[in-house]
Design a protein around this motif. Structure first.
Motif, PDB file in Angstrom:
ATOM      1  N   LEU A 124       0.828  -1.205   0.000  1.00  0.00           N
ATOM      2  CA  LEU A 124       0.000   0.000   0.000  1.00  0.00           C
ATOM      3  C   LEU A 124       0.864   1.257   0.000  1.00  0.00           C
ATOM      4  N   GLU A 125       0.516   2.201  -0.865  1.00  0.00           N
ATOM      5  CA  GLU A 125       1.112   3.539  -0.843  1.00  0.00           C
ATOM      6  C   GLU A 125      -0.041   4.531  -0.750  1.00  0.00           C
ATOM      7  N   VAL A 126      -0.251   5.091   0.439  1.00  0.00           N
ATOM      8  CA  VAL A 126      -1.395   5.966   0.701  1.00  0.00           C
ATOM      9  C   VAL A 126      -0.918   7.408   0.785  1.00  0.00           C
ATOM     10  N   THR A 127      -1.442   8.258  -0.085  1.00  0.00           N
ATOM     11  CA  THR A 127      -1.135   9.676  -0.096  1.00  0.00           C
ATOM     12  C   THR A 127      -2.318  10.448   0.475  1.00  0.00           C
ATOM     13  N   LEU A 128      -2.060  11.327   1.447  1.00  0.00           N
ATOM     14  CA  LEU A 128      -3.112  12.158   2.027  1.00  0.00           C
ATOM     15  C   LEU A 128      -3.070  13.538   1.383  1.00  0.00           C
ATOM     16  N   SER A 129      -4.166  13.914   0.743  1.00  0.00           N
ATOM     17  CA  SER A 129      -4.252  15.210   0.092  1.00  0.00           C
ATOM     18  C   SER A 129      -5.709  15.599  -0.077  1.00  0.00           C
ATOM     19  N   ASP A 130      -6.020  16.873   0.139  1.00  0.00           N
ATOM     20  CA  ASP A 130      -7.380  17.359  -0.075  1.00  0.00           C
ATOM     21  C   ASP A 130      -7.607  17.840  -1.505  1.00  0.00           C
ATOM     22  N   LEU A 131      -6.587  17.755  -2.351  1.00  0.00           N
ATOM     23  CA  LEU A 131      -6.739  18.101  -3.751  1.00  0.00           C
ATOM     24  C   LEU A 131      -7.236  16.893  -4.534  1.00  0.00           C
ATOM     25  N   PHE A 132      -8.015  17.131  -5.578  1.00  0.00           N
ATOM     26  CA  PHE A 132      -8.478  16.052  -6.442  1.00  0.00           C
ATOM     27  C   PHE A 132      -7.334  15.652  -7.372  1.00  0.00           C
ATOM     28  N   ALA A 133      -6.745  14.510  -7.091  1.00  0.00           N
ATOM     29  CA  ALA A 133      -5.591  14.061  -7.862  1.00  0.00           C
ATOM     30  C   ALA A 133      -6.024  13.582  -9.244  1.00  0.00           C
ATOM     31  N   ASP A 134      -5.143  13.789 -10.225  1.00  0.00           N
ATOM     32  CA  ASP A 134      -5.316  13.222 -11.559  1.00  0.00           C
ATOM     33  C   ASP A 134      -4.771  11.800 -11.508  1.00  0.00           C
ATOM     34  N   LEU A 135      -5.660  10.812 -11.528  1.00  0.00           N
ATOM     35  CA  LEU A 135      -5.251   9.433 -11.298  1.00  0.00           C
ATOM     36  C   LEU A 135      -4.206   8.969 -12.300  1.00  0.00           C
ATOM     37  N   ALA A 136      -4.447   9.240 -13.585  1.00  0.00           N
ATOM     38  CA  ALA A 136      -3.521   8.759 -14.611  1.00  0.00           C
ATOM     39  C   ALA A 136      -2.181   9.479 -14.517  1.00  0.00           C
ATOM     40  N   HIS A 137      -2.221  10.800 -14.369  1.00  0.00           N
ATOM     41  CA  HIS A 137      -0.982  11.577 -14.349  1.00  0.00           C
ATOM     42  C   HIS A 137      -0.124  11.239 -13.138  1.00  0.00           C
ATOM     43  N   GLU A 138      -0.763  10.964 -12.004  1.00  0.00           N
ATOM     44  CA  GLU A 138      -0.016  10.710 -10.780  1.00  0.00           C
ATOM     45  C   GLU A 138       0.188   9.220 -10.504  1.00  0.00           C
ATOM     46  N   GLY A 139      -0.212   8.383 -11.449  1.00  0.00           N
ATOM     47  CA  GLY A 139       0.021   6.951 -11.297  1.00  0.00           C
ATOM     48  C   GLY A 139      -0.740   6.312 -10.163  1.00  0.00           C
ATOM     49  N   LEU A 140      -1.968   6.785  -9.913  1.00  0.00           N
ATOM     50  CA  LEU A 140      -2.780   6.271  -8.810  1.00  0.00           C
ATOM     51  C   LEU A 140      -3.731   5.179  -9.302  1.00  0.00           C
ATOM     52  N   ASP A 141      -3.931   4.178  -8.465  1.00  0.00           N
ATOM     53  CA  ASP A 141      -4.894   3.124  -8.777  1.00  0.00           C
ATOM     54  C   ASP A 141      -6.298   3.496  -8.334  1.00  0.00           C
ATOM     55  N   LEU A 142      -6.401   4.288  -7.271  1.00  0.00           N
ATOM     56  CA  LEU A 142      -7.695   4.548  -6.654  1.00  0.00           C
ATOM     57  C   LEU A 142      -7.617   5.851  -5.862  1.00  0.00           C
ATOM     58  N   ALA A 143      -8.744   6.544  -5.768  1.00  0.00           N
ATOM     59  CA  ALA A 143      -8.823   7.730  -4.912  1.00  0.00           C
ATOM     60  C   ALA A 143     -10.145   7.697  -4.156  1.00  0.00           C
ATOM     61  N   ILE A 144     -10.127   8.220  -2.951  1.00  0.00           N
ATOM     62  CA  ILE A 144     -11.348   8.393  -2.163  1.00  0.00           C
ATOM     63  C   ILE A 144     -11.723   9.864  -2.237  1.00  0.00           C
ATOM     64  N   ARG A 145     -12.964  10.139  -2.630  1.00  0.00           N
ATOM     65  CA  ARG A 145     -13.402  11.521  -2.787  1.00  0.00           C
ATOM     66  C   ARG A 145     -14.686  11.767  -2.024  1.00  0.00           C
ATOM     67  N   ILE A 146     -14.749  12.944  -1.405  1.00  0.00           N
ATOM     68  CA  ILE A 146     -15.929  13.372  -0.652  1.00  0.00           C
ATOM     69  C   ILE A 146     -16.436  14.626  -1.334  1.00  0.00           C
ATOM     70  N   SER A 147     -17.585  14.510  -2.000  1.00  0.00           N
ATOM     71  CA  SER A 147     -18.025  15.616  -2.846  1.00  0.00           C
ATOM     72  C   SER A 147     -19.478  15.424  -3.261  1.00  0.00           C
ATOM     73  N   HIS A 148     -20.010  16.454  -3.947  1.00  0.00           N
ATOM     74  CA  HIS A 148     -21.322  16.319  -4.584  1.00  0.00           C
ATOM     75  C   HIS A 148     -21.215  15.419  -5.809  1.00  0.00           C
ATOM     76  N   GLN A 149     -20.120  15.539  -6.552  1.00  0.00           N
ATOM     77  CA  GLN A 149     -19.901  14.803  -7.788  1.00  0.00           C
ATOM     78  C   GLN A 149     -18.434  14.406  -7.849  1.00  0.00           C
ATOM     79  N   PRO A 150     -18.133  13.090  -7.886  1.00  0.00           N
ATOM     80  CA  PRO A 150     -16.731  12.652  -7.827  1.00  0.00           C
ATOM     81  C   PRO A 150     -15.888  13.027  -9.028  1.00  0.00           C
ATOM     82  N   GLY A 151     -16.505  13.435 -10.124  1.00  0.00           N
ATOM     83  CA  GLY A 151     -15.716  13.872 -11.274  1.00  0.00           C
ATOM     84  C   GLY A 151     -16.091  13.133 -12.541  1.00  0.00           C
ATOM     85  N   PRO A 152     -15.985  13.816 -13.681  1.00  0.00           N
ATOM     86  CA  PRO A 152     -16.306  13.170 -14.950  1.00  0.00           C
ATOM     87  C   PRO A 152     -15.236  12.169 -15.361  1.00  0.00           C
TER      88      PRO A 152
END
Length: 305
Positions: A124-152
């Motif tokens: 596991l590599e867990v990054t803590l950030s309140d910014l909406f990460a770009d999954l592809a650009h940052e090489g992320l497999d998954l993100a947890i988001r708290i929002s009205h709309q998680p994103g297109p």
């Protein structure tokens, strides 16, 4: 071939980490070994991939192109290994996850050891950030988001909900008075976020049947990109804040903050696990989503067919 992939991993990690020292720590290797692997890669390719100075590293034009291709190849390799291991009841490989800071500390931190114990071959590599990460650009497999709309353009799996809570300290209310309704909030000192949907508008759901949501335009006197910082300001008597329940619950339990406008059913935000595509979803990602859904009471993924 194994040396070739090791060189590629070293190169990608150096770029992602920003230095040979940080890359060596991430790879559990030495700076000398990582430097040697990158040098061997450049020598084999016959091109310079990195500009090196005493202060910083930067990619050459060839390095930028090769870095993108390396990431794709290594991700496919990790996915292939994970998929094969899943057929034998195992999940393996590096699993990169981005989570919001406060939610990550309050709700998710106790869960990581349990997941690690269930799947010891997953790193596991867990990054803590309140910014909406770009999954592809940052090489992320998954993100947890708290929002009205998680994103297109993302697949979202609901893990739960967070209730927004309006509250202030007893000291502030004794000094400035208690608002009887959210419409009075613009007359008070408010504490809010720097970014996001709640930056300039606070939304409330009314208890009356079929009542339209109440949207209040706000201009906070203090802003932060972190909810815990806003809580600290509110506890110190600096104003009224509107934050998710998991951020303010301890202060409410301790009595250092008190809830306001009980006649309003405060707005709910979705807590979602988001990932880039349903196709070729790595088993390690599926296992983490199902684990979090079980622990948090959300929706598990449908079974693989």
């Amino acid at each position: 071939m194994s040396d070739r992939f090791q060189q590629m991993r070293a190169f990608v990690q150096v770029v992602d980490s920003g230095s040979f020292v940080a890359a060596a720590e991430a790879l559990d290797s030495s700076k000398a070994a990582v430097s040697r692997q990158v040098a061997e890669l450049e020598a084999r390719l016959g091109v310079r991939l990195l500009h090196r100075t005493t202060r910083r590293l930067s990619l050459t034009a060839d390095g930028e192109r090769f870095h993108a291709r390396c990431r794709t190849l290594l991700a496919e390799l990790d996915a292939a290994e994970a998929e094969l291991s899943a057929h034998h009841g195992k999940a393996m490989g590096v699993l990169r996850v981005s989570v919001p800071v406060s939610y990550g500390l309050c709700r998710l931190a106790p869960l990581w050891p349990r997941f690690a114990a269930l799947h010891p071959q997953v790193q596991l590599e867990v990054t803590l950030s309140d910014l909406f990460a770009d999954l592809a650009h940052e090489g992320l497999d998954l993100a947890i988001r708290i929002s009205h709309q998680p994103g297109p353009h993302l697949i979202a799996r609901r893990l739960g909900q967070a209730r927004m809570r309006l509250c202030a300290s007893p000291a502030y209310l004794a000094r400035a008075g208690t608002p009887a309704s959210p419409v009075e909030l613009p007359h008070h000192r408010l504490l809010g976020h720097l970014v996001g949907a709640a930056r300039d508008e606070w939304v409330f759901r009314r208890q009356e049947a079929r009542a339209a949501p109440l949207t209040v335009r706000v201009a906070p006197a203090f802003r932060s990109n972190n909810g815990d910082t806003c809580v600290a300001m509110a506890v110190a008597g600096e104003g009224i804040l509107y934050e998710p329940d998991f951020i303010v619950e301890r202060a409410l339990q301790a009595g250092t903050l008190v809830p306001l406008c009980a006649d309003d059913t405060h707005h709910m935000l979705g807590i979602d696990a988001v990932y880039a595509s349903r196709r070729h979803l790595a088993p390690k990602v599926r296992l983490l989503i199902d684990f979090l859904a079980t622990e948090l009471g959300g929706e598990a993924l449908p079974p693989m067919v």
